[in-house]
Design a protein around this motif. Structure first.
Motif, short mmCIF file in Angstrom:
data_model
loop_
_atom_site.label_atom_id
_atom_site.label_comp_id
_atom_site.label_asym_id
_atom_site.label_seq_id
_atom_site.Cartn_x
_atom_site.Cartn_y
_atom_site.Cartn_z
N ARG A 156 0.83 -1.21 0.00
CA ARG A 156 0.00 0.00 0.00
C ARG A 156 0.86 1.26 0.00
O ARG A 156 0.63 2.19 -0.78
CB ARG A 156 -0.92 -0.01 1.22
CG ARG A 156 -1.90 1.16 1.25
CD ARG A 156 -2.80 1.08 2.49
NE ARG A 156 -3.79 2.13 2.47
CZ ARG A 156 -3.58 3.37 2.86
NH1 ARG A 156 -2.37 3.72 3.32
NH2 ARG A 156 -4.54 4.28 2.81
N ASN A 157 1.87 1.31 0.87
CA ASN A 157 2.72 2.50 0.94
C ASN A 157 3.52 2.69 -0.34
O ASN A 157 3.76 3.82 -0.78
CB ASN A 157 3.65 2.39 2.14
CG ASN A 157 2.91 2.44 3.46
OD1 ASN A 157 1.78 2.91 3.53
ND2 ASN A 157 3.52 1.93 4.51
N GLY A 158 3.95 1.58 -0.94
CA GLY A 158 4.69 1.69 -2.19
C GLY A 158 3.84 2.24 -3.32
O GLY A 158 4.32 3.06 -4.13
N LEU A 159 2.60 1.83 -3.39
CA LEU A 159 1.70 2.36 -4.42
C LEU A 159 1.44 3.85 -4.21
O LEU A 159 1.45 4.64 -5.16
CB LEU A 159 0.38 1.57 -4.39
CG LEU A 159 0.48 0.11 -4.84
CD1 LEU A 159 -0.76 -0.67 -4.42
CD2 LEU A 159 0.69 0.03 -6.35
N LEU A 160 1.22 4.24 -2.97
CA LEU A 160 1.00 5.66 -2.68
C LEU A 160 2.26 6.49 -2.98
O LEU A 160 2.17 7.63 -3.46
CB LEU A 160 0.58 5.84 -1.22
CG LEU A 160 -0.85 5.39 -0.90
CD1 LEU A 160 -1.09 5.38 0.61
CD2 LEU A 160 -1.85 6.32 -1.59
N LEU A 161 3.42 5.93 -2.70
CA LEU A 161 4.67 6.62 -3.02
C LEU A 161 4.79 6.82 -4.53
O LEU A 161 5.19 7.90 -4.99
CB LEU A 161 5.86 5.81 -2.51
CG LEU A 161 7.25 6.30 -2.94
CD1 LEU A 161 7.51 7.71 -2.41
CD2 LEU A 161 8.33 5.34 -2.46
N ALA A 162 4.44 5.82 -5.30
CA ALA A 162 4.50 5.93 -6.76
C ALA A 162 3.57 7.03 -7.26
O ALA A 162 3.94 7.82 -8.14
CB ALA A 162 4.13 4.59 -7.39
N ILE A 163 2.38 7.08 -6.71
CA ILE A 163 1.42 8.11 -7.13
C ILE A 163 1.94 9.50 -6.78
O ILE A 163 1.84 10.45 -7.57
CB ILE A 163 0.05 7.86 -6.49
CG1 ILE A 163 -0.50 6.50 -6.94
CG2 ILE A 163 -0.93 8.97 -6.83
CD1 ILE A 163 -1.76 6.07 -6.20
N ASP A 164 2.52 9.62 -5.60
CA ASP A 164 3.05 10.92 -5.17
C ASP A 164 4.22 11.35 -6.06
O ASP A 164 4.36 12.54 -6.38
CB ASP A 164 3.49 10.83 -3.72
CG ASP A 164 3.79 12.20 -3.13
OD1 ASP A 164 2.88 13.05 -3.10
OD2 ASP A 164 4.93 12.42 -2.69
N LEU A 165 5.05 10.41 -6.45
CA LEU A 165 6.15 10.73 -7.36
C LEU A 165 5.63 11.21 -8.71
O LEU A 165 6.20 12.11 -9.33
CB LEU A 165 7.05 9.51 -7.55
CG LEU A 165 8.02 9.19 -6.42
CD1 LEU A 165 8.66 7.82 -6.63
CD2 LEU A 165 9.09 10.28 -6.32
N LEU A 166 4.54 10.62 -9.15
CA LEU A 166 3.94 11.07 -10.41
C LEU A 166 3.43 12.50 -10.27
O LEU A 166 3.54 13.31 -11.21
CB LEU A 166 2.79 10.13 -10.77
CG LEU A 166 2.46 9.97 -12.27
CD1 LEU A 166 3.68 9.56 -13.06
CD2 LEU A 166 1.32 8.98 -12.46
N GLY A 167 2.89 12.82 -9.10
CA GLY A 167 2.49 14.21 -8.86
C GLY A 167 3.68 15.15 -8.83
O GLY A 167 3.60 16.29 -9.31
N SER A 168 4.81 14.68 -8.30
CA SER A 168 6.03 15.51 -8.30
C SER A 168 6.53 15.73 -9.72
O SER A 168 7.07 16.80 -10.04
CB SER A 168 7.12 14.83 -7.46
OG SER A 168 6.71 14.72 -6.10
N VAL A 200 6.99 5.10 -12.00
CA VAL A 200 6.66 3.82 -12.65
C VAL A 200 7.43 2.67 -11.98
O VAL A 200 6.88 1.58 -11.78
CB VAL A 200 6.98 3.90 -14.16
CG1 VAL A 200 6.85 2.52 -14.81
CG2 VAL A 200 6.04 4.90 -14.83
N ALA A 201 8.70 2.91 -11.65
CA ALA A 201 9.51 1.87 -10.99
C ALA A 201 8.96 1.54 -9.61
O ALA A 201 8.86 0.36 -9.22
CB ALA A 201 10.97 2.33 -10.90
#
Length: 254
Positions: A156-168, A200-201
Protein backbone atom coordinates in the motif's frame (compact mmCIF):
# COMPACT_ATOMS: atom_id res chain seq x y z
CA UNK A 1 -10.64 -95.14 96.82
CA UNK A 2 -8.15 -92.50 97.91
CA UNK A 3 -6.90 -92.07 94.41
CA UNK A 4 -10.33 -91.55 93.09
CA UNK A 5 -11.02 -88.97 95.80
CA UNK A 6 -7.94 -87.00 94.93
CA UNK A 7 -8.74 -87.01 91.26
CA UNK A 8 -12.22 -85.77 91.94
CA UNK A 9 -10.79 -82.72 93.72
CA UNK A 10 -8.59 -81.61 90.75
CA UNK A 11 -10.12 -79.22 88.39
CA UNK A 12 -10.85 -80.96 85.18
CA UNK A 13 -9.32 -79.77 81.95
CA UNK A 14 -12.75 -79.44 80.53
CA UNK A 15 -13.89 -77.35 83.47
CA UNK A 16 -10.84 -75.06 83.03
CA UNK A 17 -11.60 -74.46 79.40
CA UNK A 18 -15.22 -73.81 80.26
CA UNK A 19 -14.30 -70.98 82.63
CA UNK A 20 -12.13 -69.26 80.00
CA UNK A 21 -9.03 -69.18 82.18
CA UNK A 22 -6.77 -70.56 79.42
CA UNK A 23 -8.39 -68.81 76.30
CA UNK A 24 -6.05 -66.86 73.96
CA UNK A 25 -7.01 -63.36 72.70
CA UNK A 26 -5.88 -64.14 69.11
CA UNK A 27 -7.81 -66.54 66.96
CA UNK A 28 -6.21 -69.89 66.40
CA UNK A 29 -4.74 -70.67 63.04
CA UNK A 30 -7.47 -71.29 60.52
CA UNK A 31 -10.03 -69.53 62.68
CA UNK A 32 -12.15 -66.85 60.84
CA UNK A 33 -11.69 -63.09 61.48
CA UNK A 34 -14.30 -61.60 63.73
CA UNK A 35 -17.13 -59.87 61.80
CA UNK A 36 -16.22 -56.36 63.00
CA UNK A 37 -12.62 -56.46 61.71
CA UNK A 38 -13.67 -58.06 58.46
CA UNK A 39 -16.14 -55.24 57.86
CA UNK A 40 -13.37 -52.66 58.38
CA UNK A 41 -11.15 -54.17 55.70
CA UNK A 42 -14.08 -54.42 53.31
CA UNK A 43 -14.72 -50.67 53.77
CA UNK A 44 -11.03 -49.88 53.16
CA UNK A 45 -11.06 -51.94 49.96
CA UNK A 46 -14.20 -50.17 48.77
CA UNK A 47 -12.64 -46.74 49.35
CA UNK A 48 -9.47 -47.71 47.48
CA UNK A 49 -11.51 -49.08 44.60
CA UNK A 50 -13.54 -45.89 44.39
CA UNK A 51 -10.37 -43.77 44.44
CA UNK A 52 -8.89 -45.83 41.63
CA UNK A 53 -12.05 -45.37 39.57
CA UNK A 54 -11.97 -41.59 40.06
CA UNK A 55 -8.27 -41.42 39.19
CA UNK A 56 -8.75 -43.53 36.06
CA UNK A 57 -11.65 -41.32 34.99
CA UNK A 58 -9.54 -38.18 35.39
CA UNK A 59 -6.66 -39.69 33.42
CA UNK A 60 -8.92 -40.83 30.59
CA UNK A 61 -10.74 -37.51 30.50
CA UNK A 62 -7.54 -35.47 30.37
CA UNK A 63 -6.17 -37.76 27.68
CA UNK A 64 -9.20 -37.24 25.44
CA UNK A 65 -9.22 -33.45 25.86
CA UNK A 66 -5.91 -31.97 24.75
CA UNK A 67 -7.26 -28.40 24.52
CA UNK A 68 -5.13 -25.61 25.90
CA UNK A 69 -7.02 -22.37 26.60
CA UNK A 70 -4.03 -20.22 25.66
CA UNK A 71 -3.35 -22.15 22.46
CA UNK A 72 -7.03 -22.07 21.55
CA UNK A 73 -7.12 -18.30 22.01
CA UNK A 74 -3.99 -17.84 19.91
CA UNK A 75 -5.49 -19.98 17.15
CA UNK A 76 -8.69 -17.94 17.29
CA UNK A 77 -6.80 -14.66 16.96
CA UNK A 78 -4.72 -16.02 14.10
CA UNK A 79 -7.86 -17.08 12.26
CA UNK A 80 -9.37 -13.62 12.74
CA UNK A 81 -6.17 -12.02 11.46
CA UNK A 82 -6.16 -14.28 8.40
CA UNK A 83 -9.75 -13.33 7.60
CA UNK A 84 -8.93 -9.66 7.99
CA UNK A 85 -5.89 -10.05 5.74
CA UNK A 86 -8.07 -11.52 3.00
CA UNK A 87 -10.47 -8.61 3.32
CA UNK A 88 -7.70 -6.00 3.22
CA UNK A 89 -6.03 -7.58 0.18
CA UNK A 90 -9.34 -7.53 -1.67
CA UNK A 91 -9.90 -3.87 -0.82
CA UNK A 92 -6.36 -2.88 -1.80
CA UNK A 93 -6.70 -4.65 -5.14
CA UNK A 94 -9.95 -2.82 -5.90
CA UNK A 95 -8.44 0.53 -4.86
CA UNK A 96 -5.32 -0.02 -6.97
CA UNK A 97 -7.38 -0.96 -10.02
CA UNK A 98 -9.39 2.25 -9.70
CA UNK A 99 -6.31 4.41 -9.08
CA UNK A 100 -4.49 2.83 -12.04
CA UNK A 101 -7.30 3.76 -14.42
CA UNK A 102 -7.12 7.41 -13.34
CA UNK A 103 -3.33 7.62 -13.63
CA UNK A 104 -3.14 6.55 -17.27
CA UNK A 105 -4.10 10.04 -18.38
CA UNK A 106 -1.16 11.46 -16.39
CA UNK A 107 1.22 8.95 -17.99
CA UNK A 108 -0.07 9.91 -21.44
CA UNK A 109 0.27 13.63 -20.77
CA UNK A 110 3.81 13.35 -19.42
CA UNK A 111 4.83 11.20 -22.36
CA UNK A 112 3.76 14.03 -24.66
CA UNK A 113 6.23 16.47 -23.11
CA UNK A 114 8.93 14.24 -21.64
CA UNK A 115 8.95 11.12 -23.82
CA UNK A 116 11.32 8.34 -22.83
CA UNK A 117 14.47 8.41 -24.96
CA UNK A 118 13.42 11.51 -26.89
CA UNK A 119 13.92 15.27 -26.40
CA UNK A 120 11.61 16.92 -23.88
CA UNK A 121 9.46 19.87 -24.95
CA UNK A 122 7.05 22.39 -23.51
CA UNK A 123 3.63 22.02 -25.06
CA UNK A 124 0.47 24.08 -24.55
CA UNK A 125 -1.62 21.03 -25.41
CA UNK A 126 -1.15 19.44 -22.01
CA UNK A 127 -2.87 20.40 -18.78
CA UNK A 128 -0.72 19.84 -15.66
CA UNK A 129 -3.60 20.96 -13.44
CA UNK A 130 -5.63 18.00 -14.67
CA UNK A 131 -2.69 15.73 -13.82
CA UNK A 132 -2.70 16.98 -10.25
CA UNK A 133 -6.46 16.39 -10.06
CA UNK A 134 -6.00 12.80 -11.24
CA UNK A 135 -3.15 12.24 -8.78
CA UNK A 136 -5.19 13.61 -5.88
CA UNK A 137 -8.14 11.42 -6.82
CA UNK A 138 -5.90 8.35 -7.00
CA UNK A 139 -4.50 9.05 -3.54
CA UNK A 140 -8.00 9.58 -2.19
CA UNK A 141 -9.04 6.19 -3.55
CA UNK A 142 -7.00 4.48 -0.84
CA UNK A 143 -8.71 6.31 2.01
CA UNK A 144 -7.41 6.07 5.56
CA UNK A 145 -4.62 3.63 6.28
CA UNK A 146 -5.93 0.43 7.88
CA UNK A 147 -3.95 -1.72 10.28
CA UNK A 148 -2.51 -4.52 8.18
CA UNK A 149 0.41 -6.89 7.99
CA UNK A 150 3.92 -5.77 7.06
CA UNK A 151 3.48 -7.17 3.55
CA UNK A 152 0.18 -5.35 3.14
CA UNK A 153 1.59 -2.06 4.41
CA UNK A 154 4.61 -2.38 2.10
CA UNK A 155 2.40 -2.79 -0.96
CA UNK A 156 0.00 0.00 0.00
CA UNK A 157 2.72 2.50 0.94
CA UNK A 158 4.69 1.69 -2.19
CA UNK A 159 1.70 2.36 -4.42
CA UNK A 160 1.00 5.66 -2.68
CA UNK A 161 4.67 6.62 -3.02
CA UNK A 162 4.50 5.93 -6.76
CA UNK A 163 1.42 8.11 -7.13
CA UNK A 164 3.05 10.92 -5.17
CA UNK A 165 6.15 10.73 -7.36
CA UNK A 166 3.94 11.07 -10.41
CA UNK A 167 2.49 14.21 -8.86
CA UNK A 168 6.03 15.51 -8.30
CA UNK A 169 6.72 14.91 -11.99
CA UNK A 170 3.73 17.08 -12.84
CA UNK A 171 5.03 19.79 -10.50
CA UNK A 172 8.47 19.68 -12.10
CA UNK A 173 6.93 20.11 -15.53
CA UNK A 174 4.87 23.08 -14.29
CA UNK A 175 8.11 24.67 -13.09
CA UNK A 176 9.70 24.04 -16.49
CA UNK A 177 6.80 25.79 -18.24
CA UNK A 178 7.36 29.05 -16.35
CA UNK A 179 11.15 28.84 -16.45
CA UNK A 180 13.01 30.74 -19.17
CA UNK A 181 14.11 28.71 -22.14
CA UNK A 182 17.61 27.40 -21.64
CA UNK A 183 19.55 25.14 -19.27
CA UNK A 184 17.22 25.67 -16.32
CA UNK A 185 14.16 24.70 -18.30
CA UNK A 186 15.96 21.69 -19.74
CA UNK A 187 16.97 20.52 -16.27
CA UNK A 188 13.40 20.82 -15.03
CA UNK A 189 12.09 18.88 -17.99
CA UNK A 190 14.69 16.19 -17.40
CA UNK A 191 13.68 16.12 -13.74
CA UNK A 192 10.04 15.66 -14.71
CA UNK A 193 10.99 12.70 -16.88
CA UNK A 194 13.11 11.11 -14.19
CA UNK A 195 10.40 11.51 -11.57
CA UNK A 196 7.94 9.88 -13.94
CA UNK A 197 10.36 6.95 -14.40
CA UNK A 198 10.83 6.64 -10.64
CA UNK A 199 7.07 6.64 -10.15
CA UNK A 200 6.66 3.82 -12.65
CA UNK A 201 9.51 1.87 -10.99
CA UNK A 202 8.06 2.33 -7.51
CA UNK A 203 4.66 1.24 -8.77
CA UNK A 204 6.20 -1.87 -10.30
CA UNK A 205 7.77 -2.92 -7.00
CA UNK A 206 4.59 -2.31 -5.02
CA UNK A 207 2.41 -3.99 -7.65
CA UNK A 208 4.61 -7.07 -7.44
CA UNK A 209 4.05 -7.17 -3.68
CA UNK A 210 0.31 -6.84 -4.29
CA UNK A 211 0.54 -9.75 -6.69
CA UNK A 212 2.21 -11.87 -4.00
CA UNK A 213 -0.47 -10.91 -1.50
CA UNK A 214 -3.18 -12.09 -3.86
CA UNK A 215 -1.39 -15.36 -4.50
CA UNK A 216 -1.10 -15.99 -0.75
CA UNK A 217 -4.78 -15.13 -0.37
CA UNK A 218 -5.71 -17.75 -2.96
CA UNK A 219 -6.77 -15.24 -5.61
CA UNK A 220 -4.08 -16.14 -8.11
CA UNK A 221 -1.95 -13.62 -10.00
CA UNK A 222 -3.13 -10.01 -10.12
CA UNK A 223 -1.03 -7.84 -12.45
CA UNK A 224 -1.80 -4.13 -12.30
CA UNK A 225 1.18 -2.62 -14.10
CA UNK A 226 1.75 1.05 -14.84
CA UNK A 227 3.47 1.83 -18.15
CA UNK A 228 5.89 4.67 -18.71
CA UNK A 229 4.23 5.49 -22.04
CA UNK A 230 0.82 4.73 -23.55
CA UNK A 231 0.45 1.24 -24.98
CA UNK A 232 3.62 -0.11 -23.41
CA UNK A 233 3.56 -3.82 -22.64
CA UNK A 234 4.97 -4.17 -19.15
CA UNK A 235 6.36 -7.48 -17.97
CA UNK A 236 5.11 -7.87 -14.37
CA UNK A 237 8.15 -10.00 -13.59
CA UNK A 238 10.71 -8.16 -15.69
CA UNK A 239 12.03 -5.69 -13.12
CA UNK A 240 11.28 -2.04 -12.52
CA UNK A 241 12.75 -0.68 -15.74
CA UNK A 242 14.71 1.95 -13.85
CA UNK A 243 18.28 1.77 -12.62
CA UNK A 244 19.65 4.62 -10.48
CA UNK A 245 23.07 5.89 -11.45
CA UNK A 246 25.77 7.34 -9.22
CA UNK A 247 26.56 9.93 -11.90
CA UNK A 248 23.07 11.35 -11.48
CA UNK A 249 24.15 12.67 -8.09
CA UNK A 250 27.65 13.81 -9.02
CA UNK A 251 28.77 17.38 -9.64
CA UNK A 252 26.60 18.97 -6.97
CA UNK A 253 28.21 21.55 -4.69
CA UNK A 254 27.37 22.01 -1.04
Amino acid sequence: MANRRDESRRPSARGGRGTGAGRSSSPAPGQQTPPRRRGFWIAVAAVLAAANIVLATLVLTSGDDDSDPVADRVAELEAQEADRQLELVGQLTEQTTAAHAGLLSVIEGLHTVVPTGEPAVVSPSVDPAAWHTAVGAAIGTYGDAPSGSTEFNTARNGLLLAIDLLGSAATAYEAAVVAPAGPQQEELLELAGRLRDQAVAAWSVAATQLDVLNIDAGNGHVHITLPSRPGEEVDPHGGVGFEPSQEDHAGHTE
